[in-house]
Design a protein around this motif. Structure first.
Motif, mmCIF file in Angstrom:
data_model
loop_
_atom_site.group_PDB
_atom_site.id
_atom_site.type_symbol
_atom_site.label_atom_id
_atom_site.label_comp_id
_atom_site.label_asym_id
_atom_site.label_seq_id
_atom_site.Cartn_x
_atom_site.Cartn_y
_atom_site.Cartn_z
ATOM 1 N N GLU A 136 0.853 -1.198 0.000
ATOM 2 C CA GLU A 136 0.000 0.000 0.000
ATOM 3 C C GLU A 136 0.886 1.245 0.000
ATOM 4 N N THR A 137 1.933 1.217 0.831
ATOM 5 C CA THR A 137 2.877 2.336 0.895
ATOM 6 C C THR A 137 4.293 1.777 0.867
ATOM 7 N N TRP A 138 5.212 2.601 0.409
ATOM 8 C CA TRP A 138 6.624 2.240 0.325
ATOM 9 C C TRP A 138 7.443 3.301 1.029
ATOM 10 N N LEU A 139 8.470 2.870 1.728
ATOM 11 C CA LEU A 139 9.425 3.784 2.336
ATOM 12 C C LEU A 139 10.773 3.563 1.653
ATOM 13 N N THR A 140 11.185 4.532 0.852
ATOM 14 C CA THR A 140 12.504 4.463 0.235
ATOM 15 C C THR A 140 13.531 4.664 1.332
ATOM 16 N N ASN A 141 14.458 3.699 1.466
ATOM 17 C CA ASN A 141 15.394 3.744 2.579
ATOM 18 C C ASN A 141 16.862 3.717 2.163
ATOM 19 N N TRP A 142 17.128 3.571 0.882
ATOM 20 C CA TRP A 142 18.518 3.600 0.417
ATOM 21 C C TRP A 142 18.519 4.011 -1.048
ATOM 22 N N VAL A 143 19.338 5.002 -1.363
ATOM 23 C CA VAL A 143 19.505 5.456 -2.749
ATOM 24 C C VAL A 143 20.987 5.475 -3.057
ATOM 25 N N MET A 144 21.347 4.898 -4.192
ATOM 26 C CA MET A 144 22.723 4.906 -4.675
ATOM 27 C C MET A 144 22.754 5.585 -6.033
ATOM 28 N N GLU A 145 23.575 6.623 -6.145
ATOM 29 C CA GLU A 145 23.744 7.295 -7.431
ATOM 30 C C GLU A 145 25.150 6.990 -7.918
ATOM 31 N N SER A 146 25.234 6.265 -9.008
ATOM 32 C CA SER A 146 26.511 5.798 -9.540
ATOM 33 C C SER A 146 26.960 6.666 -10.701
ATOM 34 N N VAL A 147 28.263 6.969 -10.701
ATOM 35 C CA VAL A 147 28.895 7.725 -11.780
ATOM 36 C C VAL A 147 30.105 6.918 -12.233
ATOM 37 N N ARG A 148 30.176 6.669 -13.536
ATOM 38 C CA ARG A 148 31.275 5.877 -14.067
ATOM 39 C C ARG A 148 32.612 6.549 -13.809
ATOM 40 N N ARG A 149 33.583 5.754 -13.396
ATOM 41 C CA ARG A 149 34.941 6.257 -13.150
ATOM 42 C C ARG A 149 35.735 6.200 -14.445
ATOM 43 N N GLY A 150 36.681 7.153 -14.559
ATOM 44 C CA GLY A 150 37.609 7.152 -15.705
ATOM 45 C C GLY A 150 36.940 7.564 -16.965
#
Length: 150
Positions: A136-150
């Protein structure tokens, strides 16, 4: 949908993490930390992530079921040394991946959702959310934002 859906994540990434201190308590406050992820494709898709300031490492094993045309994603970390129950799902035509599974957190049954979105050649976002009320409801508890290296 295919065995190459996660090929975008091959290589090395710098990952900005934002996670709730208590995955079921929105008021617990957010903690932020960085990580480095290294992903590769074999007959399965695999990545290992290191959280140097948090003192642990983790890995994700992604297996594609060709008959069901869906992915099973398994998480583990070096603190526990076991594979968590999988989240299962697929990428839609818009390029967003949605995966669901059942698990427990601090003794409570939770429904888990992983989202992969905002995928480009150099960026990707992963989010984890828990539901304790039958989605019914969701709690977002972890966000990862990835940026390619090199």
């Amino acid at each position: 949908m295919s065995t190459t859906d996660f090929d975008f994540y091959q290589g090395e990434w710098t990952v900005a993490n934002r996670r709730l201190k208590d995955f079921l308590e929105e008021r617990s406050g957010w903690e932020e930390f960085t990580a480095v992820s290294r992903a590769s494709r074999h007959w399965a898709n695999f990545d290992e992530i290191e959280f140097p300031t948090m003192g642990f490492k983790g890995l994700t094993l992604r297996l594609y079921d060709t008959e069901r045309e869906e992915w099973s994603l398994y998480w583990s970390n070096d603190r526990r040394g076991v594979l968590d129950p999988p989240v299962v799902g697929r990428f839609g035509p818009e390029g967003r991946g949605v995966f669901y599974g059942d698990d427990t957190y601090q003794g409570k049954d939770v429904r888990v959702r992983f989202l992969w979105s905002d995928i480009t050649a150099t960026t990707a976002t992963w989010e984890q959310a828990f539901s304790v009320d039958g989605e019914e409801t969701w709690l977002t508890n972890w966000v990862m934002e990835s940026v390619r290296r090199g």
